[in-house]
Design an enzyme around this catalytic site. Sequence first.
Site, PDB file in Angstrom:
ATOM      1  N   GLN A  70       0.836  -1.202   0.000  1.00 19.47           N
ATOM      2  CA  GLN A  70       0.000   0.000   0.000  1.00 19.47           C
ATOM      3  C   GLN A  70       0.873   1.256   0.000  1.00 19.47           C
ATOM      4  O   GLN A  70       0.362   2.361  -0.113  1.00 19.47           O
ATOM      5  CB  GLN A  70      -0.910   0.007   1.222  1.00 19.47           C
ATOM      6  CG  GLN A  70      -1.876  -1.174   1.274  1.00 19.47           C
ATOM      7  CD  GLN A  70      -2.667  -1.200   2.559  1.00 19.47           C
ATOM      8  OE1 GLN A  70      -3.616  -0.442   2.727  1.00 19.47           O
ATOM      9  NE2 GLN A  70      -2.283  -2.072   3.488  1.00 19.47           N
TER      10      GLN A  70
ATOM     11  N   VAL B 105       3.684   4.026  -1.221  1.00 19.55           N
ATOM     12  CA  VAL B 105       4.032   4.649  -2.505  1.00 19.55           C
ATOM     13  C   VAL B 105       5.540   4.861  -2.630  1.00 19.55           C
ATOM     14  O   VAL B 105       6.007   5.400  -3.632  1.00 19.55           O
ATOM     15  CB  VAL B 105       3.266   5.983  -2.704  1.00 19.55           C
ATOM     16  CG1 VAL B 105       1.769   5.712  -2.800  1.00 19.55           C
ATOM     17  CG2 VAL B 105       3.561   6.984  -1.593  1.00 19.55           C
TER      18      VAL B 105
ATOM     19  N   HIS C 127      -1.327   1.586  -4.473  1.00 19.74           N
ATOM     20  CA  HIS C 127      -1.731   2.990  -4.367  1.00 19.74           C
ATOM     21  C   HIS C 127      -0.835   3.945  -5.141  1.00 19.74           C
ATOM     22  O   HIS C 127      -0.797   5.137  -4.840  1.00 19.74           O
ATOM     23  CB  HIS C 127      -1.802   3.394  -2.881  1.00 19.74           C
ATOM     24  CG  HIS C 127      -2.860   2.646  -2.135  1.00 19.74           C
ATOM     25  ND1 HIS C 127      -2.813   2.436  -0.766  1.00 19.74           N
ATOM     26  CD2 HIS C 127      -4.001   2.033  -2.574  1.00 19.74           C
ATOM     27  CE1 HIS C 127      -3.889   1.745  -0.403  1.00 19.74           C
ATOM     28  NE2 HIS C 127      -4.610   1.487  -1.473  1.00 19.74           N
TER      29      HIS C 127
ATOM     30  N   GLY D 129       2.415  -4.172   9.137  1.00 18.72           N
ATOM     31  CA  GLY D 129       2.337  -2.731   9.310  1.00 18.72           C
ATOM     32  C   GLY D 129       1.149  -2.059   8.666  1.00 18.72           C
ATOM     33  O   GLY D 129       1.263  -0.934   8.174  1.00 18.72           O
TER      34      GLY D 129
END
Length: 224
Positions: free
Chosen positions: A86, A88, A104, A168
């Site tokens: 997730q 970037v 993402h 995480g």
Amino acid sequence: MKKLVVLTGAGMSAESGISTFRDSDGLWENHRVEDVATFGGWLRNPELVLKFYNERRRQLAEVQPNKGHRILAELEKNFDVQIITQNVDNLHERASSSQVLHLHGELTKACNLSKTIVEDIGYRDIKTNDTLGETQMRPFIVWFGEAVPEIENAIKIVENADILVIIGTSLKVYPAAGLMSYAPELCPIYCIDPKEVDNLPDYVHVIKKGASQGLEELRKILLK
């Protein structure tokens, strides 16, 4: 080789000095998420959005992959490791992980407004007069409310997992939060997070540690 599928969130990169997506006050680097991570925010103030991601890109250029990133890359000697992130940032790639799917978007890429043209820009700034495909260049980021084009590919990867590891992530941001439900019925699932992750099924093996320490423990388990 067994397929080790790893879903990573902001906690994966926290030890490298990249702040988690939302702090406890609901802000991201002192900005309202609505102002810097939605298309509406872009329409209201594109200069602010460009400045925000330019700063994130400069920060990324200065940090390094942490031990957790490196352990995942090393596990490729023993497993077919496929990472769905997730995040970037590009820290998985810089640690030498070879199969990384970004749900993402990616900080080091830019696109036109329709996202039909994507360009690798590295760590350089995007300026207000930079164009791509006859539109203002924008960050190649999936903002809240936008489609997540890679989710179908992510589902296919999870459906074929022999082992699933979640690191995480609070599992609150959809559609990524629903990926765990696509794991095969007998697939062992591990969750590494120093904080409580709500609503985890009883069959998930929880390692209540940060990414690096948790992955050290998991590596011992997997290599037994």
